[in-house]
Design a protein around this motif. Structure first.
Motif, short mmCIF file in Angstrom:
data_model
loop_
_atom_site.label_atom_id
_atom_site.label_comp_id
_atom_site.label_asym_id
_atom_site.label_seq_id
_atom_site.Cartn_x
_atom_site.Cartn_y
_atom_site.Cartn_z
N ASN A 75 -46.03 -89.43 9.72
CA ASN A 75 -45.36 -88.50 10.62
C ASN A 75 -46.12 -88.45 11.95
N PRO A 76 -45.83 -89.37 12.90
CA PRO A 76 -46.61 -89.45 14.15
C PRO A 76 -46.45 -88.24 15.07
N GLU A 77 -45.39 -87.45 14.89
CA GLU A 77 -45.20 -86.29 15.77
C GLU A 77 -46.10 -85.11 15.40
N MET A 78 -46.72 -85.16 14.26
CA MET A 78 -47.55 -84.04 13.80
C MET A 78 -48.83 -83.96 14.62
N SER A 83 -52.41 -82.36 10.51
CA SER A 83 -52.56 -83.43 9.53
C SER A 83 -53.91 -83.32 8.81
#
Length: 135
Positions: A75-78, A83
């Motif tokens: 989930n790169p938007e986190m 994270s």
């Protein structure tokens, strides 16, 4: 000034009774009631439990390092802090779960082996003869 005891007098530190007490107290710890019990790490079960705890703590550290990276890749938007939080939380949960399962398994196997050893011989078995071996 140094005082040296004469050779014909026994030094209290090196008396035979003192050394016997030291040998008897090795590997033991005192209880609150004044009795003596063995230290749990001096048994094979204690050593096995210690190894399990060390192994799973290392597993937890590795998971705490890897899981935030995996969560960010997934989930790169986190946000990086989120994270890290979820990765640490997941690492703690996974490690505690596996540790509890392993300790319970060891406890169950230990209990089973004790009950197998404590079974008495058959009533028809001779008291002072050779042991009957069942296979």
């Amino acid at each position: 000034m140094v005082f040296i005891a004469p050779p014909n007098q026994k030094n209290k530190k090196n008396s035979p009774r003192r050394t016997l007490q030291n040998r008897q107290n090795t590997g033991r710890s005192r209880t609150g009631m004044g009795g003596m019990v063995r230290n749990s790490l001096h048994t094979s079960q204690g050593v096995s439990t210690f190894k399990l705890v060390v192994m799973y703590s290392i597993l937890g550290m590795v998971l705490n390092w890897i899981l935030p990276i995996v969560i960010l890749k997934w989930n790169p938007e986190m946000v990086k802090e989120d994270s890290q939080y979820f990765g640490t939380l997941a690492a703690i949960i996974i490690t505690v779960f596996f540790l509890v399962i392993s300790l319970l398994k060891g406890l169950i196997l230990s209990h089973r082996s004790k009950t197998d050893k404590s079974k008495t011989q058959d009533a028809n078995a001779q008291l002072f003869g050779p042991k009957n071996l069942k296979k």
